[in-house]
Motif scaffolding. Sequence first.
Motif, PDB file in Angstrom:
ATOM      1  N   ILE A   1       7.160   1.549  -0.195  1.00  0.00           N
ATOM      2  CA  ILE A   1       6.728   1.206  -1.552  1.00  0.00           C
ATOM      3  C   ILE A   1       5.200   1.203  -1.597  1.00  0.00           C
ATOM      4  CG2 ILE A   1       6.771  -0.533  -3.376  1.00  0.00           C
ATOM      5  CD1 ILE A   1       9.462   0.633  -2.925  1.00  0.00           C
ATOM      6  N   LYS A   2       4.649   1.790  -2.652  1.00  0.00           N
ATOM      7  CA  LYS A   2       3.207   1.834  -2.808  1.00  0.00           C
ATOM      8  C   LYS A   2       2.796   1.276  -4.167  1.00  0.00           C
ATOM      9  CE  LYS A   2       2.560   5.909   0.164  1.00  0.00           C
ATOM     10  NZ  LYS A   2       1.959   5.096   1.255  1.00  0.00           N
ATOM     11  N   ARG A   3       1.574   0.787  -4.210  1.00  0.00           N
ATOM     12  CA  ARG A   3       1.004   0.316  -5.480  1.00  0.00           C
ATOM     13  C   ARG A   3       1.062   1.449  -6.506  1.00  0.00           C
ATOM     14  NH1 ARG A   3      -2.994  -1.996  -8.712  1.00  0.00           N
ATOM     15  NH2 ARG A   3      -4.611  -0.466  -9.242  1.00  0.00           N
ATOM     16  N   GLY A   4       1.553   1.130  -7.710  1.00  0.00           N
ATOM     17  CA  GLY A   4       1.652   2.123  -8.774  1.00  0.00           C
ATOM     18  C   GLY A   4       3.023   2.750  -8.890  1.00  0.00           C
ATOM     19  N   ASP A   5       3.894   2.527  -7.901  1.00  0.00           N
ATOM     20  CA  ASP A   5       5.248   3.084  -7.974  1.00  0.00           C
ATOM     21  C   ASP A   5       6.005   2.502  -9.165  1.00  0.00           C
ATOM     22  OD1 ASP A   5       5.070   4.772  -5.828  1.00  0.00           O
ATOM     23  OD2 ASP A   5       6.085   3.449  -4.411  1.00  0.00           O
ATOM     24  N   TYR A   6       6.886   3.322  -9.734  1.00  0.00           N
ATOM     25  CA  TYR A   6       7.747   2.877 -10.830  1.00  0.00           C
ATOM     26  C   TYR A   6       9.167   2.685 -10.311  1.00  0.00           C
ATOM     27  CZ  TYR A   6       4.269   3.762 -14.457  1.00  0.00           C
ATOM     28  OH  TYR A   6       3.148   3.714 -15.251  1.00  0.00           O
ATOM     29  N   ILE A   7       9.681   1.476 -10.464  1.00  0.00           N
ATOM     30  CA  ILE A   7      11.069   1.173 -10.114  1.00  0.00           C
ATOM     31  C   ILE A   7      11.884   1.278 -11.395  1.00  0.00           C
ATOM     32  CG2 ILE A   7      12.639  -0.563  -9.188  1.00  0.00           C
ATOM     33  CD1 ILE A   7      10.166  -1.733  -7.705  1.00  0.00           C
ATOM     34  N   THR A   8      12.864   2.165 -11.405  1.00  0.00           N
ATOM     35  CA  THR A   8      13.653   2.379 -12.623  1.00  0.00           C
ATOM     36  C   THR A   8      15.081   1.854 -12.506  1.00  0.00           C
ATOM     37  OG1 THR A   8      14.053   4.639 -11.834  1.00  0.00           O
ATOM     38  CG2 THR A   8      12.300   4.333 -13.452  1.00  0.00           C
ATOM     39  N   ALA A   9      15.500   1.488 -11.294  1.00  0.00           N
ATOM     40  CA  ALA A   9      16.835   0.917 -11.131  1.00  0.00           C
ATOM     41  C   ALA A   9      16.837  -0.029  -9.941  1.00  0.00           C
ATOM     42  CB  ALA A   9      17.883   2.006 -10.934  1.00  0.00           C
ATOM     43  N   ILE A  10      17.601  -1.115 -10.064  1.00  0.00           N
ATOM     44  CA  ILE A  10      17.743  -2.121  -9.010  1.00  0.00           C
ATOM     45  C   ILE A  10      19.228  -2.240  -8.685  1.00  0.00           C
ATOM     46  CG2 ILE A  10      17.350  -4.525  -8.356  1.00  0.00           C
ATOM     47  CD1 ILE A  10      15.180  -4.625 -10.542  1.00  0.00           C
ATOM     48  N   ASN A  11      19.581  -1.912  -7.459  1.00  0.00           N
ATOM     49  CA  ASN A  11      20.993  -1.901  -7.052  1.00  0.00           C
ATOM     50  C   ASN A  11      21.840  -1.069  -8.014  1.00  0.00           C
ATOM     51  OD1 ASN A  11      20.606  -3.500  -4.767  1.00  0.00           O
ATOM     52  ND2 ASN A  11      20.925  -5.411  -5.880  1.00  0.00           N
TER      53      ASN A  11
ATOM     54  N   TYR B   1      -4.243   4.309  -7.260  1.00  0.00           N
ATOM     55  CA  TYR B   1      -4.610   4.315  -5.848  1.00  0.00           C
ATOM     56  C   TYR B   1      -4.645   2.880  -5.345  1.00  0.00           C
ATOM     57  CZ  TYR B   1      -5.866   9.214  -6.412  1.00  0.00           C
ATOM     58  OH  TYR B   1      -5.819  10.570  -6.663  1.00  0.00           O
ATOM     59  N   ASP B   2      -4.708   2.735  -4.045  1.00  0.00           N
ATOM     60  CA  ASP B   2      -4.792   1.398  -3.455  1.00  0.00           C
ATOM     61  C   ASP B   2      -6.064   0.700  -3.922  1.00  0.00           C
ATOM     62  OD1 ASP B   2      -2.417   1.640  -2.057  1.00  0.00           O
ATOM     63  OD2 ASP B   2      -3.390   2.392  -0.235  1.00  0.00           O
ATOM     64  N   LEU B   3      -5.994  -0.616  -4.021  1.00  0.00           N
ATOM     65  CA  LEU B   3      -7.184  -1.387  -4.350  1.00  0.00           C
ATOM     66  C   LEU B   3      -8.230  -1.180  -3.261  1.00  0.00           C
ATOM     67  CD1 LEU B   3      -5.519  -4.716  -5.545  1.00  0.00           C
ATOM     68  CD2 LEU B   3      -6.420  -2.871  -6.955  1.00  0.00           C
ATOM     69  N   GLY B   4      -9.439  -0.898  -3.661  1.00  0.00           N
ATOM     70  CA  GLY B   4     -10.508  -0.624  -2.716  1.00  0.00           C
ATOM     71  C   GLY B   4     -10.794   0.849  -2.537  1.00  0.00           C
ATOM     72  N   ASP B   5      -9.846   1.701  -2.930  1.00  0.00           N
ATOM     73  CA  ASP B   5     -10.065   3.146  -2.897  1.00  0.00           C
ATOM     74  C   ASP B   5     -11.033   3.483  -4.033  1.00  0.00           C
ATOM     75  OD1 ASP B   5      -9.787   5.994  -3.340  1.00  0.00           O
ATOM     76  OD2 ASP B   5      -7.895   5.931  -2.249  1.00  0.00           O
ATOM     77  N   GLU B   6     -12.090   4.202  -3.732  1.00  0.00           N
ATOM     78  CA  GLU B   6     -13.105   4.488  -4.747  1.00  0.00           C
ATOM     79  C   GLU B   6     -12.596   5.377  -5.876  1.00  0.00           C
ATOM     80  OE1 GLU B   6     -17.049   5.442  -3.239  1.00  0.00           O
ATOM     81  OE2 GLU B   6     -16.552   4.424  -1.357  1.00  0.00           O
ATOM     82  N   ARG B   7     -11.397   5.956  -5.713  1.00  0.00           N
ATOM     83  CA  ARG B   7     -10.780   6.718  -6.803  1.00  0.00           C
ATOM     84  C   ARG B   7      -9.946   5.828  -7.715  1.00  0.00           C
ATOM     85  NH1 ARG B   7      -7.413  10.704  -3.166  1.00  0.00           N
ATOM     86  NH2 ARG B   7      -7.117   8.657  -2.165  1.00  0.00           N
ATOM     87  N   GLU B   8      -9.694   4.592  -7.297  1.00  0.00           N
ATOM     88  CA  GLU B   8      -8.866   3.668  -8.084  1.00  0.00           C
ATOM     89  C   GLU B   8      -9.488   3.467  -9.456  1.00  0.00           C
ATOM     90  OE1 GLU B   8      -7.583   0.372 -10.044  1.00  0.00           O
ATOM     91  OE2 GLU B   8      -9.389   0.028  -8.836  1.00  0.00           O
ATOM     92  N   LEU B   9      -8.685   3.507 -10.491  1.00  0.00           N
ATOM     93  CA  LEU B   9      -9.139   3.576 -11.880  1.00  0.00           C
ATOM     94  C   LEU B   9     -10.248   2.588 -12.223  1.00  0.00           C
ATOM     95  CD1 LEU B   9      -8.653   4.699 -14.816  1.00  0.00           C
ATOM     96  CD2 LEU B   9      -7.078   2.767 -15.101  1.00  0.00           C
ATOM     97  N   LEU B  10      -9.987   1.303 -12.061  1.00  0.00           N
ATOM     98  CA  LEU B  10     -10.959   0.308 -12.496  1.00  0.00           C
ATOM     99  C   LEU B  10     -12.175   0.255 -11.580  1.00  0.00           C
ATOM    100  CD1 LEU B  10      -8.561  -2.500 -13.717  1.00  0.00           C
ATOM    101  CD2 LEU B  10     -10.226  -1.256 -15.093  1.00  0.00           C
ATOM    102  N   LEU B  11     -11.969   0.420 -10.288  1.00  0.00           N
ATOM    103  CA  LEU B  11     -13.110   0.428  -9.385  1.00  0.00           C
ATOM    104  C   LEU B  11     -13.991   1.649  -9.657  1.00  0.00           C
ATOM    105  CD1 LEU B  11     -14.789  -0.613  -7.068  1.00  0.00           C
ATOM    106  CD2 LEU B  11     -13.166   0.459  -5.471  1.00  0.00           C
ATOM    107  N   ALA B  12     -13.393   2.815  -9.838  1.00  0.00           N
ATOM    108  CA  ALA B  12     -14.170   4.031 -10.103  1.00  0.00           C
ATOM    109  C   ALA B  12     -15.005   3.883 -11.370  1.00  0.00           C
ATOM    110  CB  ALA B  12     -13.228   5.229 -10.222  1.00  0.00           C
ATOM    111  N   ASN B  13     -14.429   3.314 -12.405  1.00  0.00           N
ATOM    112  CA  ASN B  13     -15.159   3.121 -13.659  1.00  0.00           C
ATOM    113  C   ASN B  13     -16.259   2.077 -13.520  1.00  0.00           C
ATOM    114  OD1 ASN B  13     -13.926   4.504 -16.348  1.00  0.00           O
ATOM    115  ND2 ASN B  13     -12.331   4.288 -14.802  1.00  0.00           N
TER     116      ASN B  13
END
Length: 485
Positions: free
Chosen positions: A134-144, A403-415
Amino acid sequence: MKRNIYLTGLLLTVASLLSSCGEDRTHEYIEKTEEDQWIANQMKDVYLYYQEIPELKSENYFYPVDEFFPMLLASHDRYSYLEMKEESRTRNYLQPVTYGMDVVVSNDPTGTTTHQTARVLLVLPGSPAEQAGIKRGDYITAINGKNVSSSNADLLTTGSGVSLTLSTPMTDPTTGNIVWMPETREVTLPAAVAMENNPFFVQKVIERNGRKIGYLVYNEFMRGRDDNNTDDVAYMQQMLSVFQQFRQAGVNDFILDLRYNQGGYVTSAQELGSLLAPSSALGEEFAHFEFNDKRQDLNYALNLDPQYSSYNLNLGRLFIISGLYTASASEMMINCLRPYMEVNLIGVTTTGKNVAMTRIDSPYDFVIYPVTSTVYNAKGESDYASGFEPRYVINELSYFPWYDLGDERELLLANTLEWVEGNIPPNAENTGSTEEPETPEEPENPENPDTSTDEGTSPTRFTRALTPGYSTWQKKHLPAAILTE
């Protein structure tokens, strides 16, 4: 803060009626209502909104404490709560058993279904969620095998294991619409384990055009130095260690990421403020707390502490990233540093919690956290009950990929990095027509410019409005407690 138990007028009246019936059954009433009476007495004494406590009937005092306490709250009070001592002890001192991820549930961002989705906000290193991929930003569309909803989202926090369906949004090359990729990914989380969620989630120094920018993802204001718990003291010591590294690196700008920080303890906010403020402000008032008109004797102030001068970064400005859950001590940080430095906010409007809460331990098996005071800065300002609106609004839930927090491409950090360098954040959603970004510099090799169109470096914005619902962050109680001796 000393608390006394005494008979209220209501109790005396009922006791008198019971004894007048021939048989004195006062002790039965006292025994069955004493916990609720204790709560009522505390609230009538120290609750900030004590004048707005609804009038209760005698039968209300027979309700269980977790049902009785909400009856006393003012209609606008969203924050006061009661917690069983075992739950409080587990939250404060023990590692929670968890899958190690936080999620927020919303409507389908693509608009192609009427179902809900759960988006992963954060994944703890070494957690069952990380082990399952599981990664940050993943979309979970079903549980069990069942569609995600607020009613089954609790299954994403802890348990003996759970099966998940992950989906990925994409731009349809034919229509240009945002749709789900036809392929889904099935993962199974192993059993939840005890894990520590270190509040210092990411810390790094970013070098950009000769500037050294400190970046800290800080997810909770842990207890202050006045507390005797060794684990919490260790967090305070870790804060000093982190800032010692920033200072040794020669940091001259700072980005404080509070997007997932609901608050915590005010002495921790005092220490962090003392590390970030200009050195000339040390010793000056950081915040003061005003209680109700009956308990003005409890009013007090916290100063920016000179004892941290050897760790202080002596900043003239600060950039703060805010999110859906930025509240309480996080907002106190914004408000109380503004008299001394330029505080720049980017993200979305904060929660709007300009009050503080006190932990009051009962002689029974519960703890209450009532709102007890209003938080002011050195200028006497506390006008953020509706939250702080950022200078540049960017709602990360409206974009993909992440992207992961701290990655310079991450949306809010990049902005934010663009803003630090004097540019207008490219994804700002509230930029006026009179405000234009600076002309970008020419590429180092203009004969062979990089024309790649990696979708990850240019985030795509969903066209439909998203309505966040259930969130694991909102289920957490992180009180802005005033720690009294």
